[in-house]
Design an enzyme around this catalytic site. Sequence first.
Site, PDB file in Angstrom:
ATOM      1  N   GLN A  97       0.865  -1.174   0.000  1.00  0.00           N
ATOM      2  CA  GLN A  97       0.000   0.000   0.000  1.00  0.00           C
ATOM      3  C   GLN A  97       0.901   1.223   0.000  1.00  0.00           C
ATOM      4  O   GLN A  97       1.566   1.503   0.998  1.00  0.00           O
ATOM      5  CB  GLN A  97      -0.913  -0.026   1.232  1.00  0.00           C
ATOM      6  N   ALA A 141     -12.149   3.123   3.359  1.00  0.00           N
ATOM      7  CA  ALA A 141     -11.157   2.194   2.802  1.00  0.00           C
ATOM      8  C   ALA A 141     -10.159   2.922   1.902  1.00  0.00           C
ATOM      9  O   ALA A 141     -10.298   4.112   1.622  1.00  0.00           O
ATOM     10  CB  ALA A 141     -11.881   1.100   2.026  1.00  0.00           C
ATOM     11  N   HIS A 142      -9.187   2.187   1.425  1.00  0.00           N
ATOM     12  CA  HIS A 142      -8.129   2.800   0.622  1.00  0.00           C
ATOM     13  C   HIS A 142      -8.666   3.386  -0.691  1.00  0.00           C
ATOM     14  O   HIS A 142      -9.572   2.844  -1.290  1.00  0.00           O
ATOM     15  CB  HIS A 142      -6.967   1.843   0.351  1.00  0.00           C
ATOM     16  N   ASN A 143      -8.096   4.501  -1.047  1.00  0.00           N
ATOM     17  CA  ASN A 143      -8.363   5.175  -2.333  1.00  0.00           C
ATOM     18  C   ASN A 143      -9.717   5.880  -2.379  1.00  0.00           C
ATOM     19  O   ASN A 143     -10.072   6.435  -3.431  1.00  0.00           O
ATOM     20  CB  ASN A 143      -8.271   4.200  -3.515  1.00  0.00           C
ATOM     21  N   ARG A 150      -4.828   4.282   4.331  1.00  0.00           N
ATOM     22  CA  ARG A 150      -4.151   5.047   3.286  1.00  0.00           C
ATOM     23  C   ARG A 150      -4.364   4.378   1.929  1.00  0.00           C
ATOM     24  O   ARG A 150      -4.780   3.219   1.852  1.00  0.00           O
ATOM     25  CB  ARG A 150      -2.665   5.173   3.605  1.00  0.00           C
TER      26      ARG A 150
END
Lengths: 340, 340, 340
Positions: B209, B250-252, B229
Amino acid sequence: MADPRFYSVAGPFNLKSIADISNASIGKGVDDQEFFYDVQTLSSAKKKHISFLDNKRYIDQFSRTSAGACLVHPDFINKAPDDISLLISDEPYRGYALVAAAFYPTLNMLNYQIGPKPIDDTAEIGENCKIASSAIISKKARIGNGCQIGANTVLGPGIILGKDCRIGANVTISYSIIGDRVCISSGTQIGQDGFGFAPGKDNHMKVPQLGRVIIGDDVDIGSNTSIDRGSGPDTVIGEGTKIDNLVQIAHNVKLGKYCFVVSQVGISGSTEIGDYAVLGGQAGIAGHLHIGDGARIGAKSGVMGDLKAGITVGGFPARPLKEWLRGIAMLRRIAIRKDK
Amino acid sequence: MADPRFYSVAGPFNLKSIADISNASIGKGVDDQEFFYDVQTLSSAKKKHISFLDNKRYIDQFSRTSAGACLVHPDFINKAPDDISLLISDEPYRGYALVAAAFYPTLNMLNYQIGPKPIDDTAEIGENCKIASSAIISKKARIGNGCQIGANTVLGPGIILGKDCRIGANVTISYSIIGDRVCISSGTQIGQDGFGFAPGKDNHMKVPQLGRVIIGDDVDIGSNTSIDRGSGPDTVIGEGTKIDNLVQIAHNVKLGKYCFVVSQVGISGSTEIGDYAVLGGQAGIAGHLHIGDGARIGAKSGVMGDLKAGITVGGFPARPLKEWLRGIAMLRRIAIRKDK
Amino acid sequence: MADPRFYSVAGPFNLKSIADISNASIGKGVDDQEFFYDVQTLSSAKKKHISFLDNKRYIDQFSRTSAGACLVHPDFINKAPDDISLLISDEPYRGYALVAAAFYPTLNMLNYQIGPKPIDDTAEIGENCKIASSAIISKKARIGNGCQIGANTVLGPGIILGKDCRIGANVTISYSIIGDRVCISSGTQIGQDGFGFAPGKDNHMKVPQLGRVIIGDDVDIGSNTSIDRGSGPDTVIGEGTKIDNLVQIAHNVKLGKYCFVVSQVGISGSTEIGDYAVLGGQAGIAGHLHIGDGARIGAKSGVMGDLKAGITVGGFPARPLKEWLRGIAMLRRIAIRKDK
């Protein structure tokens, strides 16, 4: 007024200043030099307090309030009680946020223990307490006899813990008064700001949260649970109530005695729940509701209206259990039939 | 490339090494001695970068990518742009995970402050900051003027906090760049690994990540909330947005400006939400969706598709509010009728 | 018996004392001077153990138990195996709670590290470990080679971590045995008391939780997740399983190998889930269920019954995916039609 254990009030301010702070205009025939000493909710305000009407749900309280002055939208002026000084505003909730911030200018100052001493000299620690490494106990906190405080747990200034409490690791407690024999598991956060904002196009204004969390005797709280303090009224957990992990309890919630609140339940702001209620896992309860004594709310159900005492409900939106199950069975029959 | 504030890139590697690392075969007519300097997403990769196509949703981006080389399943070779060096693999996502791990070999080294000094000598602390006991500030972190940092809070290496931020107790922040006047309540975790794995029979491989969390000015975040992240792109929270307790981001995810996200909401990976959106408590939003500006998502609803700007939805799966309420009313009528 | 790494057993007690402690009456023809050495579940109890029957679901186990004595409601006496000494009580679960508390009198003593030394002298730390500031490692904890322990993380007494584990900041782990290469993100709480109470009118009695958390190799756990330890049996997470943020795993859950458990899932007590299962975000699983290998449980679904291997389900209550989607489509058609 806000509990002086936790909050320092500034002021007094005269009505002219308060109108300036809140961008409100002063109603006709009002003495703008009168001094006011605090903010308060409609139901608890007295002569020298400023209150506000934001939610139509509370018009009735507005009409009977003893507040000396009140922020109100022009549409509701005609519901005002006699003898009240009106502060008229298109955005009375924002106005209230501004006035409350003026009365409590140091509210947003974090006042956890600072410096190399983890336990402040002014904290009172009872006999036979067991305090693990790196636990932080801030100024004027009062810990009863026989308490156990887990490692890396943070107790904010002025908090009161009764006797024989057991607090896990990595817990934070602030603005709270807690009874005897209360158990709180690791990672739980109690007493932080509630989610109160006066919305606006260019910014949503944080509304000062001036209440406390009051937790009765023999309450048990799981891990990673959040209990916000009240916005003015308190958030209250009745004695003997048992709360599981990852539960959300919003500001001003009143939870009765001997309830069970299973994991990942969310209770929205200002909802009141009676004694001996049971809330199944992942259930959600909307705000400003009244849930009667002994109500049983099924796992994962979503409660969008008041519930009378003793009822059992399920589903989303939550309905009496039998009705919910019948609806499901029906839907299933039709879906299977079409399959053939 | 990944932000050098937080990540150290190794390499370069030539294509032969990269093919070996990723268990891929090299496409025809490709110079296997060419050097590559980093991994990147399809949309941001340049000539000297390795990218990957894993999800059909992104075939279009694949056809237009400027990446110099790309891991791809044999089925999609015919969609490749000209001039790209193909790395052909039955498991391109696993291949990417292996290549990214080679470029970022120290990624999984925890680099929090070590030793008796809670604040690293290389951290820059602004003026008039208030830092509570046992707060940890790691190397090269930069804290703006007037910030307050709660007890037992952990700030990872290189993070940036703007001015006048207020961070509660027992918070962790890493891999993040945070604006001015941001408030983060106790127990919230920001910047940890997103939930990214390349599934496999004998093991699910962790995908490095490599992004950050970017938080705008005047954002407010409750307690026990998790913001992962980005995986390569960043996770972004727009200015003035207010997030409640126990929320999962969550990510993104890209969350717009001035949104409200109520308690226990979950937003899945790579979903983009416009400005002024309101997400009710316990709502869930699936991944890779686009939610328009000003959309209002009812409490406990489950959003499984894109939503246009300004729409109000409820239920699970979420539908336009009126349609959802009508369906409920109908089901209830039938269920009650059968009761008689 | 409960693992002596974590629990110290008192006793033995003779049956007369145990009957007094539990407010039970002793069955006919029983030697009330016989000594008993521990409490145990019906399925694992031996001759010198006290067990209990509380839930009808376990009558079958009761009829076949090897326990020497058992607390039981008068209604189920006729299901007892031969040669067992009966302790008859209208509230056998409360009786058990009282007896278990007598056998484990120090259970509720927090035993985290106390004093200025964050790492106890009796803790065993492997080679090449990296331990961040203010991490607490309690007595007799055992940390394998190459582990990384985040800042302000608390490891309880006796816990075992395998090699090359990576534990984030502000984590708490107690009563747990953890394999190799396990990653645990910040703010996660593992090993605390499960939510076990014997309900009562004047108080709900906490039932001693005497099990552990057992985590296999290569497990990955996100942030702010809660995994309670078992009540007597263990809570078990199979190797290679990946768990996201804000997940609730209750006591005695058995989660298989190589599962995916997405954010905000809740798994209720004593449910067993096979290998390679996938649980979508915000799904909830009721207690005491069996979920077969490779089952796929859709996001936000609510599982109220056993699921066979390989099935895909969605909705609340969860049904086979196609059936659920058909029901939704039907409801939607009718609702839209009425709109015209």
